[in-house]
Scaffold this motif. Structure first.
Motif, mmCIF file in Angstrom:
data_model
loop_
_atom_site.group_PDB
_atom_site.id
_atom_site.type_symbol
_atom_site.label_atom_id
_atom_site.label_comp_id
_atom_site.label_asym_id
_atom_site.label_seq_id
_atom_site.Cartn_x
_atom_site.Cartn_y
_atom_site.Cartn_z
ATOM 1 N N ASN A 77 10.503 12.553 19.451
ATOM 2 C CA ASN A 77 10.542 11.110 19.739
ATOM 3 C C ASN A 77 9.351 10.475 19.002
ATOM 4 O O ASN A 77 8.319 10.164 19.581
ATOM 5 C CB ASN A 77 10.435 10.871 21.248
ATOM 6 C CG ASN A 77 10.622 9.402 21.620
ATOM 7 O OD1 ASN A 77 10.441 8.518 20.788
ATOM 8 N ND2 ASN A 77 10.967 9.145 22.873
ATOM 9 N N TYR A 78 9.534 10.315 17.690
ATOM 10 C CA TYR A 78 8.403 9.918 16.850
ATOM 11 C C TYR A 78 7.926 8.478 17.073
ATOM 12 O O TYR A 78 6.716 8.231 17.094
ATOM 13 C CB TYR A 78 8.742 10.150 15.379
ATOM 14 C CG TYR A 78 9.064 11.594 15.064
ATOM 15 C CD1 TYR A 78 8.213 12.622 15.483
ATOM 16 C CD2 TYR A 78 10.231 11.950 14.385
ATOM 17 C CE1 TYR A 78 8.515 13.960 15.224
ATOM 18 C CE2 TYR A 78 10.538 13.275 14.125
ATOM 19 C CZ TYR A 78 9.676 14.274 14.549
ATOM 20 O OH TYR A 78 9.974 15.593 14.292
ATOM 21 N N PRO A 79 8.834 7.498 17.268
ATOM 22 C CA PRO A 79 8.338 6.130 17.511
ATOM 23 C C PRO A 79 7.397 6.023 18.713
ATOM 24 O O PRO A 79 6.429 5.264 18.682
ATOM 25 C CB PRO A 79 9.627 5.323 17.734
ATOM 26 C CG PRO A 79 10.673 6.080 16.976
ATOM 27 C CD PRO A 79 10.302 7.519 17.154
ATOM 28 N N THR A 80 7.679 6.807 19.765
ATOM 29 C CA THR A 80 6.783 6.774 20.925
ATOM 30 C C THR A 80 5.447 7.430 20.585
ATOM 31 O O THR A 80 4.406 7.033 21.110
ATOM 32 C CB THR A 80 7.431 7.460 22.140
ATOM 33 O OG1 THR A 80 8.694 6.838 22.394
ATOM 34 C CG2 THR A 80 6.571 7.322 23.388
ATOM 35 N N CYS A 81 5.472 8.427 19.687
ATOM 36 C CA CYS A 81 4.203 9.018 19.212
ATOM 37 C C CYS A 81 3.320 7.946 18.583
ATOM 38 O O CYS A 81 2.092 7.953 18.762
ATOM 39 C CB CYS A 81 4.471 10.109 18.180
ATOM 40 S SG CYS A 81 5.163 11.622 18.848
ATOM 41 N N TYR A 82 3.942 7.018 17.817
ATOM 42 C CA TYR A 82 3.150 5.953 17.180
ATOM 43 C C TYR A 82 2.460 5.103 18.249
ATOM 44 O O TYR A 82 1.280 4.752 18.125
ATOM 45 C CB TYR A 82 4.020 5.034 16.315
ATOM 46 C CG TYR A 82 4.965 5.701 15.340
ATOM 47 C CD1 TYR A 82 4.795 7.022 14.931
ATOM 48 C CD2 TYR A 82 6.063 5.001 14.828
ATOM 49 C CE1 TYR A 82 5.681 7.618 14.031
ATOM 50 C CE2 TYR A 82 6.942 5.582 13.937
ATOM 51 C CZ TYR A 82 6.759 6.893 13.546
ATOM 52 O OH TYR A 82 7.636 7.478 12.671
ATOM 53 N N LYS A 83 3.216 4.782 19.310
ATOM 54 C CA LYS A 83 2.657 3.941 20.383
ATOM 55 C C LYS A 83 1.526 4.673 21.116
ATOM 56 O O LYS A 83 0.524 4.051 21.502
ATOM 57 C CB LYS A 83 3.764 3.573 21.378
ATOM 58 C CG LYS A 83 4.921 2.790 20.774
ATOM 59 C CD LYS A 83 4.489 1.425 20.271
ATOM 60 C CE LYS A 83 5.648 0.638 19.675
ATOM 61 N NZ LYS A 83 5.787 0.810 18.229
ATOM 62 N N LYS A 84 1.697 5.978 21.289
ATOM 63 C CA LYS A 84 0.633 6.753 21.945
ATOM 64 C C LYS A 84 -0.607 6.822 21.056
ATOM 65 O O LYS A 84 -1.737 6.872 21.565
ATOM 66 C CB LYS A 84 1.125 8.163 22.280
ATOM 67 C CG LYS A 84 2.247 8.193 23.320
ATOM 68 C CD LYS A 84 1.838 7.512 24.617
ATOM 69 C CE LYS A 84 3.000 7.329 25.570
ATOM 70 N NZ LYS A 84 2.622 6.596 26.799
ATOM 71 N N THR A 85 -0.412 6.805 19.744
ATOM 72 C CA THR A 85 -1.558 6.785 18.829
ATOM 73 C C THR A 85 -2.341 5.479 18.981
ATOM 74 O O THR A 85 -3.578 5.485 19.000
ATOM 75 C CB THR A 85 -1.081 6.955 17.374
ATOM 76 O OG1 THR A 85 -0.353 8.179 17.256
ATOM 77 C CG2 THR A 85 -2.266 6.984 16.414
ATOM 78 N N ILE A 86 -1.622 4.364 19.110
ATOM 79 C CA ILE A 86 -2.305 3.080 19.335
ATOM 80 C C ILE A 86 -3.114 3.138 20.622
ATOM 81 O O ILE A 86 -4.284 2.733 20.658
ATOM 82 C CB ILE A 86 -1.270 1.925 19.397
ATOM 83 C CG1 ILE A 86 -0.602 1.718 18.040
ATOM 84 C CG2 ILE A 86 -1.942 0.629 19.860
ATOM 85 C CD1 ILE A 86 0.498 0.666 18.034
ATOM 86 N N ALA A 87 -2.497 3.657 21.685
ATOM 87 C CA ALA A 87 -3.211 3.761 22.967
ATOM 88 C C ALA A 87 -4.444 4.651 22.825
ATOM 89 O O ALA A 87 -5.527 4.327 23.337
ATOM 90 C CB ALA A 87 -2.270 4.311 24.042
#
Length: 314
Positions: A189-199
């Motif tokens: 689930n790569y798009p959610t990985c991007y959001k977790k990187t922002i967090a």
């Protein structure tokens, strides 16, 4: 109506105690029948809103099931006793009983039920003791992960991470977010990985750890699709502004929809992020000269700055 229910409950308790008695012709208590009667008594007391007596009946039911080696049913009774304590607003005691029930579910070989009980306990105590809730959610996540129910594990980890951020336990929040991100990457689930990187980056910057924030972005380049995404571009812009102590640039990024529409706890981190040095925009030494020379000179200097950073951070 209440008096009638109380009398009904007392009758069930009397029957339960009779089943537990032994004599010359009855050498062994009938734990199964006693547990059934205690369970009926608990329901009657609950309907009469006699929650303390209902709790006591549930505990007796649990004890009878334990003596009968029926662990699953004993755990259910302990959980019900916890719910009675919840009705009396005795939340820490309620959580203790639900934790005991979850351990019995695990012992009985029903881990999913154990994890659900832990989640329920976390919800009960979240507003009273966020620290305890974090522990319960992490335990539930661990049980789900062991059962390879990764989406449920992620839901629990997400709750724990948000509570850690809310409580400013940022070192622990950074670790929790990394755990989330690793599992999201595992299930692709790569798009959610991007959001977790922002967090993660926001947490690290609030920890005043620019190096960790930059490393977090650099490591995320290995996630398919991250390099070239709007998340990546925004994070590079954020780190550039933070490194240059440019509060205007940082605020512009953190007020963008990408950041503002994250989970509320992370959005707040963005809105309250202040660069080192008090949050003043770093002025160029040529600013005064540009103003004196007029618009043409100012435009020329802006072009020079654009060329200098045209390659981004990479």
């Amino acid at each position: 109506m209440a008096a009638q229910k109380i009398n009904e409950a007392l009758e069930h308790i009397a029957k339960a105690e009779k089943y537990l008695k032994t004599g010359f012709l009855k050498w062994k208590p009938d734990y199964d029948s006693a547990a059934t009667e205690y369970g009926k008594a608990a329901v009657a007391f609950k309907n009469a809103k006699q929650f303390d007596q209902a709790r006591e009946a549930c505990l007796r039911e649990a004890e009878a099931h334990e003596n009968n080696k029926a662990l699953f049913h004993a755990a259910k009774a302990y959980e019900q006793a916890g719910m009675m304590l919840k009705e009396m607003q005795r939340l820490p005691e309620a959580v203790q009983l639900i934790e005991k029930a979850s351990m019995m579910y695990l012992e009985n070989g029903t881990p999913d039920t154990a994890a659900i009980a832990l989640e329920r306990a976390g919800k009960l105590i979240e507003n009273v003791s966020p620290e305890k809730a974090v522990q319960l959610y992490q335990q539930a996540a661990s049980v789900f992960e062991n059962e390879e129910r990764l989406r449920q594990a992620l839901e629990m980890l997400g709750k724990a991470s948000r509570l850690l951020v809310r409580g400013r336990r940022l070192d622990e929040a950074a670790l929790s977010l990394q755990k989330e991100k690793s599992i999201y990457k595992e299930i692709e689930n790569y798009p959610t990985c991007y959001k977790k990187t922002i967090a993660q980056v926001l947490v690290h910057l609030h920890r005043n750890d620019y190096v960790a924030a930059e490393r977090c972005v650099r490591e995320s380049y290995s996630i398919p699709g991250f390099n070239g995404s709007e998340d990546c571009a925004a994070l590079e812009q954020l780190l550039e502004g933070y490194d240059q102590q440019d509060q205007d640039q940082v605020s512009e990024v953190c007020n963008s929809p990408l950041f503002k529409y994250m989970d509320n706890d992370y959005a707040k981190l963005g809105l309250t992020l202040v660069v080192p040095g008090g949050g003043m925009k770093k002025k160029s030494p040529n600013t005064a000269q540009d103003k004196a020379r007029g618009p043409a000179a100012a435009g020329s200097h802006a072009d020079e700055e654009e060329d200098e950073y045209s390659g981004g951070l990479c």
